[in-house]
Design a protein around this motif. Structure first.
Motif, PDB file in Angstrom:
ATOM      1  N   GLN A  28       2.676   3.937  -0.701  1.00  0.00           N
ATOM      2  CA  GLN A  28       3.993   3.432  -1.115  1.00  0.00           C
ATOM      3  C   GLN A  28       4.142   1.955  -0.812  1.00  0.00           C
ATOM      4  O   GLN A  28       5.146   1.511  -0.279  1.00  0.00           O
ATOM      5  CB  GLN A  28       5.095   4.241  -0.408  1.00  0.00           C
ATOM      6  N   GLU A  30       3.969  -1.934  -2.412  1.00  0.00           N
ATOM      7  CA  GLU A  30       3.998  -2.698  -3.646  1.00  0.00           C
ATOM      8  C   GLU A  30       3.559  -4.129  -3.354  1.00  0.00           C
ATOM      9  O   GLU A  30       4.022  -4.736  -2.393  1.00  0.00           O
ATOM     10  CB  GLU A  30       5.423  -2.688  -4.223  1.00  0.00           C
ATOM     11  N   TYR A  38       4.765  -5.041   0.058  1.00  0.00           N
ATOM     12  CA  TYR A  38       6.135  -4.656   0.369  1.00  0.00           C
ATOM     13  C   TYR A  38       6.158  -3.143   0.601  1.00  0.00           C
ATOM     14  O   TYR A  38       5.810  -2.356  -0.269  1.00  0.00           O
ATOM     15  CB  TYR A  38       7.039  -5.096  -0.784  1.00  0.00           C
ATOM     16  N   LEU A  40       7.700   0.060   0.708  1.00  0.00           N
ATOM     17  CA  LEU A  40       8.913   0.611   0.101  1.00  0.00           C
ATOM     18  C   LEU A  40       9.622   1.639   0.974  1.00  0.00           C
ATOM     19  O   LEU A  40      10.830   1.805   0.893  1.00  0.00           O
ATOM     20  CB  LEU A  40       8.553   1.265  -1.239  1.00  0.00           C
ATOM     21  N   GLU A  50      15.477  -4.422   5.286  1.00  0.00           N
ATOM     22  CA  GLU A  50      14.488  -5.444   4.934  1.00  0.00           C
ATOM     23  C   GLU A  50      14.787  -6.781   5.599  1.00  0.00           C
ATOM     24  O   GLU A  50      15.877  -7.330   5.453  1.00  0.00           O
ATOM     25  CB  GLU A  50      14.442  -5.631   3.425  1.00  0.00           C
ATOM     26  N   LYS A  68      11.581  -9.984  -4.859  1.00  0.00           N
ATOM     27  CA  LYS A  68      10.969  -8.670  -5.042  1.00  0.00           C
ATOM     28  C   LYS A  68      11.767  -7.597  -4.315  1.00  0.00           C
ATOM     29  O   LYS A  68      12.057  -6.532  -4.870  1.00  0.00           O
ATOM     30  CB  LYS A  68       9.529  -8.719  -4.489  1.00  0.00           C
ATOM     31  N   GLU A  71      14.989  -6.491  -5.950  1.00  0.00           N
ATOM     32  CA  GLU A  71      14.874  -5.591  -7.100  1.00  0.00           C
ATOM     33  C   GLU A  71      15.022  -4.133  -6.683  1.00  0.00           C
ATOM     34  O   GLU A  71      15.404  -3.282  -7.486  1.00  0.00           O
ATOM     35  CB  GLU A  71      13.504  -5.768  -7.763  1.00  0.00           C
ATOM     36  N   LYS A  72      14.675  -3.854  -5.432  1.00  0.00           N
ATOM     37  CA  LYS A  72      14.659  -2.466  -4.959  1.00  0.00           C
ATOM     38  C   LYS A  72      15.807  -2.143  -4.013  1.00  0.00           C
ATOM     39  O   LYS A  72      16.198  -0.997  -3.868  1.00  0.00           O
ATOM     40  CB  LYS A  72      13.347  -2.184  -4.199  1.00  0.00           C
ATOM     41  N   LYS A  73      16.285  -3.167  -3.295  1.00  0.00           N
ATOM     42  CA  LYS A  73      17.255  -2.930  -2.230  1.00  0.00           C
ATOM     43  C   LYS A  73      18.456  -3.832  -2.453  1.00  0.00           C
ATOM     44  O   LYS A  73      18.321  -4.931  -3.002  1.00  0.00           O
ATOM     45  CB  LYS A  73      16.649  -3.278  -0.865  1.00  0.00           C
TER      46      LYS A  73
END
Lengths: 255, 255, 255, 255, 255, 255, 255, 255
Positions: A28, A30, A38, A40, A50, A68, A71-73
């Motif tokens: 997991q 990236e 990164y 995840l 983060e 980056k 985009e996820k958090k």
């Protein structure tokens, strides 16, 4: 997907043997360009949000990793930034909300509609002098990201020990779960406080002072060598570290 | 008696002005000979039970203070004792129950009918090597005195990181509140563990190793400098310190 | 000319007694101005190519020595250069090819038609964080000059130990001869890696981190104090040192 | 059994889902009492044979772990033992063969019929003074266990640099793969040697000397700060560490 | 006037009792403003010429003291000056002759017609690397002021020990009285040299190198911990100290 | 109001029980914004006047605290200020009188009509070199604020021990109560002085010198390790500390 | 005889020129064997009585010097003695009175009829823990020899700050001139005390505590780095130093 | 035989080409068992006589090396010996003359008929305290072996600076070539002396003192950091080092 689930899917034929092997290996992670990985699942695994330790990274690298992550958090904290980092990350201001510490040595970047949920526990932060405030703010910033309320009482030094009693009483009324006590120079305050309260105390040494034991060394040493119990310590100027462990403690204790 | 109660009694005439003044000044300290002051209210105030740091005290002084404490309290812990202390305190064995650590470097003395009540929380203790066990036992001893259960997993080093996974899973099932991770030499274990769990971790550096960074210095430094969050540290060989803060953390607030 | 040859020539009268004495004394050193001695045979003797440690030399001195070396050798590496050195050596760009590291802290200058022959062995380089990359590049630069291929895997920290497994598997497939593991802060990564692989590991501490043990001290100490075997260490930020020894290791003896 | 094999057996029904899960989690660790975990696969994984670091373990613990290991492996090395350990482990002499270092600070215990196979590479060991010999012997002992021949040249100090040339020539003839250079006090020898040879050098600082930089500190510092390349370092008195990495290097280079 | 002479003059009535007392107390000190005391007899007493340690003095103070000295003495040396000092003292250029070191970190100011008499002995100075030259120049500057010739051989490092033999032979022919050996990084050169010559060697550690033992610490430590005899040491970058003691030695030896 | 007075007022009904409780808790602290607590009674309690340690405070914070203090007190000392602080506090020049140290590293701000009363005792201050003067001035500044006269004798170094005798005699005539002796580098002067006088000596180490023991470390260490008695020490560059304790000593008890 | 008197006698012809010269040179030193010089006038000059620092002297040397001193003075203090010293000096018991500290680490030897005159001032001594008592006794012993009364309050630690208030009040009533505050471990007590009193405080760090900052290092560092003013410090375990300066201060203040 | 002579003999045919090659390579080293190399030409080359640093060698090794040396040389010095060494070397008493230092920490063994020739120069040795004497004796012992007379003046401390003047005058009359000044604790004496004399001074720090800077650290640091010139330093307790360099200095060049 847990290991068990992967194996069950393999047996049921939902996934192939190769896929199962792959997934069991998968970590997991990236990639960010070819210079950062990164993780995840870290927040899920450890409860730590983060954070990008920026001091020894180039502004460009900080910018890329922050983007980056966002985009996820919904939120990311950039610690130990300098002017050149500020200039670079400011480019993100069009798309995200940026909140800096008093002297811009850290920054929280978040989705414009993001509101942290503060419902996990309560942290008290005591600073021995006004010089300790910027680091104390770091602790507050990360603790809030972890869902904890943080209340700061400033300038409660030991050279005049009575200055301490009022803040301690106020904190007692607040039903605090854990105390962070920040102090530079001789760092005596956490020892004195730990001898007066029944909740855990996190000692946070600050890089003030000069000469022998200056830049926080005496403070760190005093806290580790303390004759009072119920006290654990983080590194000099470790506001993030203090805030993170305090939040973990507060969460646990209020469950 | 609280300050409020004293004032009310003064107003109601139950006590004289002199007595009120006296009581407000009173610090609830009892003398042991002319060389020690026993702080009767410390446990009440801080939740820390009675501990006598013995290393630099004469066997006679340790004996006297222990005896004085046991008049008031059911249990006392003697830390960092040596052979000459053991010889002296053994005299108490007729009247009290004595429990030593494996290599007799600490001792708990308690009333013969005393049974600690363990109902406050659960602490996990991981040791990186067998050399760390004596100090880990100290942490367990104090934690139990503070009402917490402590489960030890030994010899879970980082040179073979997979040795770590099984104990971590077992601890997870135990619903642990806080982890103490003891490690000497390079002290990497707390960092690795803190990156894998969502509970607070207390790093406990142990004075093993030799050469540069030996006697626990590398371990302490690594833990303070750790790249993982959710980790606070006590001093080298600080088993008592680690156990005390862990117990404070494990005790729930909103019981 | 070997000692034997000199003596034979002397006996055969080809050279005079004075010349023989002279040649036996000769140490194959060439002067650069009156401030530097260029050791013509070092590369032959030790396998280490030409490197100019620039930090404490004036830009002019660095320029002169580099130019002198390039008269005799096809490539030279300038380590720990600063802006003022860059300005000065840039003058060589008309006649030579210049290759800088990412942040211009080192430079390789070579004949325009020079292509290093990479056929000696394979080195893996793992960095714990993105801050370690510039130093890792140094290691790669010198290793290539010594004929070795170097493959870098970045940002494989220990705070999330599973990030490690994929790069290790990839490196295993690459049939790597030796691993360099770069890490700052607590420097735990080389210890963890050395416990998992059967090839030699070179620990490379990096000057990240702050407070107690910052600037690479904790990393160096951890690596020297490591509980894992099969690990040797170079100095903090010693990218060149790590690359050079790794290349020496990777070069097979019995080709 | 590899992960792939486990999965194949699961699909083919040879093992149950529970068994597969179990095996994937299994870490091949065997308990010794409740105080040690014996890592059965470490040697396979890393090539490092069994070593018990004894200094901070009780004689009884050392005895128990050694006995457990010898059930599975033909040889074990006990490092940094003291008189009380010797007394205890001597009990194993009826069933096993015991080989001590000169001053009994380490011991190899092996099955009576065990003969190490020495066929993997050749290590040269140079000591700067006679005081360095006991630690050099440690390096030889572990290297042999790893299948490497080790040749020691003693007392080749730098105060009389010409003492060095003859041993170096002899070692050259022996076709050595890697050199360990042990030195205490100012530790200059590894630097001088590394400037003269084309094979990797492992610096081994020894705890001789007194006053400022005594007990090996100057030696360690000099080796890390060396102006010569092709040199990596282990900790002070780290004979085992030096021998293990040298053996790993020798194995690799002679393949 | 000696004590004897004063007493004789008192008895003979040439001077009064008060004057005698005054003169016996007199310490031949002259004030510069109210911030400096200029010791008129130091050179006579110790043979050390006038030096102004400038680093922590203001440019104005340096200027004033230099001017005062030059009223009494033909030459003065200003050590550890910075740009702002250069600017200030340059004002003296109309009346005096100024000679700077290569990078203007020291300056000799002298009467325009002053020529130092060099007739006292001969000092050899060896530098291990080009970075050591500026400090070596300091040693030369003071030695000349004390009447000694100083011959510098540059860049004679130990990583290639044969670079050393030619300069040593040349120095031997020069009939040198004492050697100064300057080296940074690991500082091995003075040890090697002291093992080869029969004259006194002064080790001069230089603040080159980085990481553990950097900035001259390893060099100083190595020299103090040296296994070679006939070596004494001055502080890091102590060019003046090395030159002064060497000149004292050279003077003594050639008498 | 003393505790006794509060209780009497409570009994007499002058104040309510709540007010009494409040007053007993009151700590006579006044807030400055939310970042500083100004301890109104400190001077009364300890005899130490108002000092703002400015180095790690922002210029704005320093300005605000200074202004607050000057509302209550006639004079305040700002220590360890830098250029940016000077710029900010200069704004107070319209309303107050500002007095800077020679190089503007400290400043006294006072009411325009304020004249310190100097009637408490006499302090001698000896500096070993001109570099020590700025810190000596700090000691003088605070001592005067505490009512003591301070007489400075500059540049009385030990390299020429006779320079010492005249100032000592002059000080003896002045009937000095206590001596501050400031010295950097090797810091030998306080030891020599303490062996010659019968009044208390305060050693004040100064951060001059470079290399091993530079920046005041050797000076501090020498003074603590002194073979002379009657000497106590403050931290490196601790001019304020030295002045404050000296003034406390000089103030006679039985006036 | 003063210099003035000598000169007057010379002029008046009472003494010859040679005798005058001799006397002016005379340093009032008496030899003990060929290994010690006894400074007859030190007590007169500095007010410090005779002390023999015994730790690194042979028992025989201590004995000889003590005997010599007792011919001239009524009392001498032997500091840092060990068992072998006790055995030797016990031989003096027939002729003199011997008084040891609690654990015989110091001894006062005096003429049998000697009674110290205690009329010079009053010193308070506070110890933070019972481990500090032996060193505090040293301070008392020397202070009494200098004519000062010394009152000790033991075990007044900061972990329970209220333990402090009662002793402070008692000391206030005693009209103390100066306070010695002894503390080991984190050494916070002198800081807290100095913030509460208006008399000079001498911090006396004690070598208790273990791990980082143990053996008194944290205590010393804290006291030097203290945020409270009116505090000066002596070396670790420097009971004699603390007592001597305190006595000098007390004498001065009560005049 | 010099290189020139070898070559001439080769040309003249006296020796063969092989022999010439051999001789040119020859390093005049003799083996002692397989653990020591005895450098036959060192004394000739460097003027330093035979010394065996014994502390970290076994008694047997010391015995063997001493015996070997005494076959070739008339005298050998064994430094830093302990009781077990004394016992072993005492076996040599039948054949050789043994001379120990006062506390048997060094020993000179010589042919029974050997008398050192003392005709090379004169060294003065000043000790600050009686504790410094054993190390000063070492200096004397080696200096005599090198042909120099050494005169010791003991107990000339700085706490009473006038104790210094008489010995200095005496030494002046002796026409001393160089001074060794031994001092422990704060180590101020060499600084004071170097400011008063015109001959070179060697500072010899001694491991007396305790607490911060104890065991000679403050002394070493002070001497390196000294504000006086004409002073070079050897390591703590380096009596041999001090004596050897002093003797080299005292030996006149132009006899």
């Amino acid at each position: 997907m847990s290991k068990r689930e992967i194996l069950e899917k393999l047996v049921s034929g939902e996934i192939s043997l190769e896929e199962a092997e792959e997934r069991l290996s998968s970590n997991q992670i990236e990639l960010v360009g070819d210079f950062a990985r990164y993780d995840l699942l870290r927040e899920e695994r450890t409860g730590i949000p983060e954070i990008i330790y920026s001091e020894t990274k180039s502004p460009e690298a900080v910018y890329s990793i922050a983007k980056k992550v966002l985009e996820k958090k919904p939120i990311v904290l950039l610690s130990r930034i300098r002017e050149e980092h500020v200039k670079e990350i400011q480019k993100l201001a069009d798309y995200y909300k940026l909140e800096y510490g008093t002297n811009k040595h850290f920054c929280r970047i978040m989705h414009k509609d993001f509101r942290p949920k503060i419902d996990e526990g309560k942290i008290g932060i005591i600073t021995a002098g006004t010089s300790d405030i910027p680091v104390a703010e770091e602790a507050k910033a990360i603790a809030e990201m972890m869902g904890c309320e943080a209340i700061i009482f400033n300038d409660v030094g030991v050279a005049g020990i009575h200055r301490l009693f009022e803040p301690l009483q106020k904190l007692k009324k607040e039903n605090i779960d854990v105390l962070i006590v920040a102090a530079g120079m001789e760092g005596a305050l956490p020892t004195v406080v730990a001898g007066l309260v029944d909740i855990p105390v996190i000692g946070l040494p600050i890089s003030t002072g000069y000469g022998y034991g200056g830049k926080g060394q005496a403070a760190l040493m005093s806290m580790l060598q303390s004759c009072a119990l119920g006290l654990a310590v983080v590194n000099i100027d470790g506001g993030i570290s203090a805030g993170a462990i305090a939040a973990k403690i507060a969460k646990k204790r209020c469950k």
